[in-house]
Design an enzyme around this catalytic site. Structure first.
Site, PDB file in Angstrom:
ATOM      1  CE  LYS A 214      -3.137  -2.458   3.096  1.00  0.00           C
ATOM      2  NZ  LYS A 214      -3.467  -2.642   4.519  1.00  0.00           N
ATOM      3  N   GLY A 215       2.130   1.074   0.314  1.00  0.00           N
ATOM      4  CA  GLY A 215       3.006   2.221   0.586  1.00  0.00           C
ATOM      5  C   GLY A 215       3.132   3.252  -0.515  1.00  0.00           C
TER       6      GLY A 215
ATOM      7  CD  GLU B 224       8.376  -1.215  -4.247  1.00  0.00           C
ATOM      8  OE1 GLU B 224       7.813  -0.648  -3.287  1.00  0.00           O
ATOM      9  OE2 GLU B 224       8.587  -2.435  -4.281  1.00  0.00           O
ATOM     10  CG  ASP B 225       6.812   1.965  -0.116  1.00  0.00           C
ATOM     11  OD1 ASP B 225       7.451   1.110  -0.773  1.00  0.00           O
ATOM     12  OD2 ASP B 225       6.197   1.672   0.929  1.00  0.00           O
TER      13      ASP B 225
ATOM     14  CG  ASP C 175      15.192  -2.470   3.501  1.00  0.00           C
ATOM     15  OD1 ASP C 175      16.380  -2.146   3.623  1.00  0.00           O
ATOM     16  OD2 ASP C 175      14.557  -2.999   4.427  1.00  0.00           O
TER      17      ASP C 175
ATOM     18  CE  LYS D 280      15.237   1.773   5.412  1.00  0.00           C
ATOM     19  NZ  LYS D 280      14.690   0.877   6.464  1.00  0.00           N
TER      20      LYS D 280
ATOM     21  CB  VAL E  20      11.571   6.377   7.025  1.00  0.00           C
ATOM     22  CG1 VAL E  20      12.922   7.016   7.304  1.00  0.00           C
ATOM     23  CG2 VAL E  20      11.659   5.448   5.825  1.00  0.00           C
TER      24      VAL E  20
ATOM     25  NE  ARG F 159      -0.410   1.730   5.089  1.00  0.00           N
ATOM     26  CZ  ARG F 159       0.532   0.879   4.692  1.00  0.00           C
ATOM     27  NH1 ARG F 159       1.567   1.319   4.014  1.00  0.00           N
ATOM     28  NH2 ARG F 159       0.465  -0.400   4.984  1.00  0.00           N
TER      29      ARG F 159
HETATM   30  P1  IMP Z   1      12.708  -4.997   0.390  1.00  0.00           P
HETATM   31  O1  IMP Z   1      12.115  -6.223  -0.228  1.00  0.00           O
HETATM   32  O2  IMP Z   1      13.628  -5.349   1.525  1.00  0.00           O
HETATM   33  O3  IMP Z   1      13.347  -4.072  -0.585  1.00  0.00           O
HETATM   34  O4  IMP Z   1      11.530  -4.303   1.149  1.00  0.00           O
HETATM   35  C1  IMP Z   1      10.734  -3.367   0.655  1.00  0.00           C
HETATM   36  C2  IMP Z   1       9.539  -3.214   1.578  1.00  0.00           C
HETATM   37  O5  IMP Z   1       9.924  -3.222   2.979  1.00  0.00           O
HETATM   38  C3  IMP Z   1       8.924  -1.855   1.370  1.00  0.00           C
HETATM   39  O6  IMP Z   1       7.989  -1.885   0.321  1.00  0.00           O
HETATM   40  C4  IMP Z   1       8.327  -1.567   2.733  1.00  0.00           C
HETATM   41  O7  IMP Z   1       7.045  -2.153   2.813  1.00  0.00           O
HETATM   42  C5  IMP Z   1       9.228  -2.261   3.715  1.00  0.00           C
HETATM   43  N1  IMP Z   1      10.191  -1.316   4.345  1.00  0.00           N
HETATM   44  C6  IMP Z   1      11.535  -1.354   4.234  1.00  0.00           C
HETATM   45  N2  IMP Z   1      12.097  -0.352   4.932  1.00  0.00           N
HETATM   46  C7  IMP Z   1      11.089   0.338   5.515  1.00  0.00           C
HETATM   47  C8  IMP Z   1      11.040   1.505   6.363  1.00  0.00           C
HETATM   48  O8  IMP Z   1      12.063   2.132   6.745  1.00  0.00           O
HETATM   49  N3  IMP Z   1       9.800   1.903   6.713  1.00  0.00           N
HETATM   50  C9  IMP Z   1       8.656   1.271   6.333  1.00  0.00           C
HETATM   51  N4  IMP Z   1       8.665   0.180   5.552  1.00  0.00           N
HETATM   52  C10 IMP Z   1       9.869  -0.283   5.131  1.00  0.00           C
END
Ligand code: IMP
Length: 190
Positions: A49-50, A105-106, A109, A137, A159, A171
């Site tokens: 949803k981000g 994407e929001d 990570d 990130k 964050v 949110r």
């Molecule tokens: P990835 O698969 O590790 O790249 O994760 C991405 C998802 O992790 C994002 O779409 C977020 O839902 C969640 N996420 C990662 N870091 C944060 C943060 O600092 N705040 C909130 N959600 C995060």
């Protein structure tokens, strides 16, 4: 003080990116997308949803005949992250074959979610896939992913705001704040 304000004063340590900074950067990204996609009718794919706040502000500044679709993915918790276990919760409504896709994407990570999404969408034979993320990130990346449009590179902090949540909260803040995640976990989960 509203309930949200009191939650913020207790758990949001600092504003990392202000509302003005977000909007200025989003305008810059929209300008680039307008240039790069001239003559195309891309589908913007919001990852629920981000990304909804970012997608909504971004698309209002696009001067292209875009379509919008949504996909929802669940990534398993940190313990499972090494495996990259990801599940599709909601699929797109429309086919994407021979279309230009922009994934919105929001935050990226580890890159595991995006990596899954890229493979999933690639198998549907679109003309192109481009990645646009508000936050990156990058210090936490486990899987390399190519990002064409990036709002802000941020340090390894948790964050919230502008679509990003902790346990579905925060949110609807208009800025990005740094959460005191240790305090929040202690207070909410003992
Ligand atoms: P990835 O698969 O590790 O790249 O994760 C991405 C998802 O992790 C994002 O779409 C977020 O839902 C969640 N996420 C990662 N870091 C944060 C943060 O600092 N705040 C909130 N959600 C995060």
């Amino acid at each position: 003080m509203s309930d949200l304000e009191s939650l913020v004063s207790k758990y949001v340590k600092k504003i990392l990116i202000t509302e003005d900074e977000l909007q200025t950067r989003i305008s810059e990204i929209a300008e680039k997308i307008n240039e790069d996609f001239q003559g195309s009718e891309p589908i913007l794919i919001g990852v629920l949803k981000g990304s909804v706040y970012f997608l909504s502000d971004l698309t209002r500044q696009l001067e292209l005949p875009v379509s919008v679709d949504f996909i929802a993915i669940q990534s398993y918790g940190p313990a499972a992250q090494g495996t990259g276990a990801v599940k599709l919760l909601k699929d797109l409504d429309e086919p994407v074959e021979n279309r230009d896709l922009i994934i919105v994407e929001d935050i990226i990570d580890t890159g595991l979610t995006l990596n899954y999404l890229l493979k999933n969408l690639q198998s549907r034979n679109p003309s192109s896939i481009t990645v646009c993320t508000l936050l990156d990130k990058s210090v936490r990346r486990l899987v390399p992913v190519e990002i064409t449009y990036r709002g802000f590179d941020i340090p390894d902090v948790f964050v919230v705001g502008y679509g990003l949540d902790f346990d579905q909260k925060f949110r609807n803040l208009p800025y990005i704040g740094i959460l005191d995640i240790d305090r929040m976990i202690k207070d909410y989960y003992g």
